[in-house]
Write an enzyme that holds these catalytic residues in place. Sequence first.
Site: not given
Ligand code: 4NP
Length: 155
Positions: A8, A11, A13-15, A123
């Site tokens: 994702c 790294n 939340c989703r992955s 997201d």
């Molecule tokens: P993820 O979510 O891609 O599912 O881990 C996010 C976590 C942090 C950010 C964006 C998406 N960020 O912009 O910091």
Amino acid sequence: MIKVCFVCLGNICRSPMAEFIFKDMIEKENLSDKISVVSRGTSNEEIGNPIHPGTIQELKSHHISYTTHYATQLKREDYDDFDYFISVDSFNSRFMRNIFIHDYQLKIHRLLDFTPLKKDIADPWYTGDFTTTYQEIELGCLALLKYLIQKYSFK
Ligand code: 4NP
């Protein structure tokens, strides 16, 4: 050993959610010696940060075990180390196709393309809806596992 890397953006939340859901499924199917799983992020924003509390809450409420995890950024050199790079959305698939020189071994797949949904996983960092994220990732992981079991005759 089939090596799977969920990908994702951050790294956090989703992955990591996909990593621990998939590990749980693999353990329940007694396939831990056949399939290995990690997760990575395409962005450098969250490097070293722990799993988002929203993801932890969903994993706990579904009794999915998880271990300490710190966000790690995907690197160009990772291409040869995995058989499958499973992205949560088309942005991260595109990103990988750029750093992995057009994915000449066709290792990049979007998770929900293994399901009839064939869409991106939103997201939860922005939506705040970790429950929908969990449901979609669970569906995708079930379909991915079924695909791998059939493809490699694991059953
Ligand atoms: P993820 O979510 O891609 O599912 O881990 C996010 C976590 C942090 C950010 C964006 C998406 N960020 O912009 O910091």
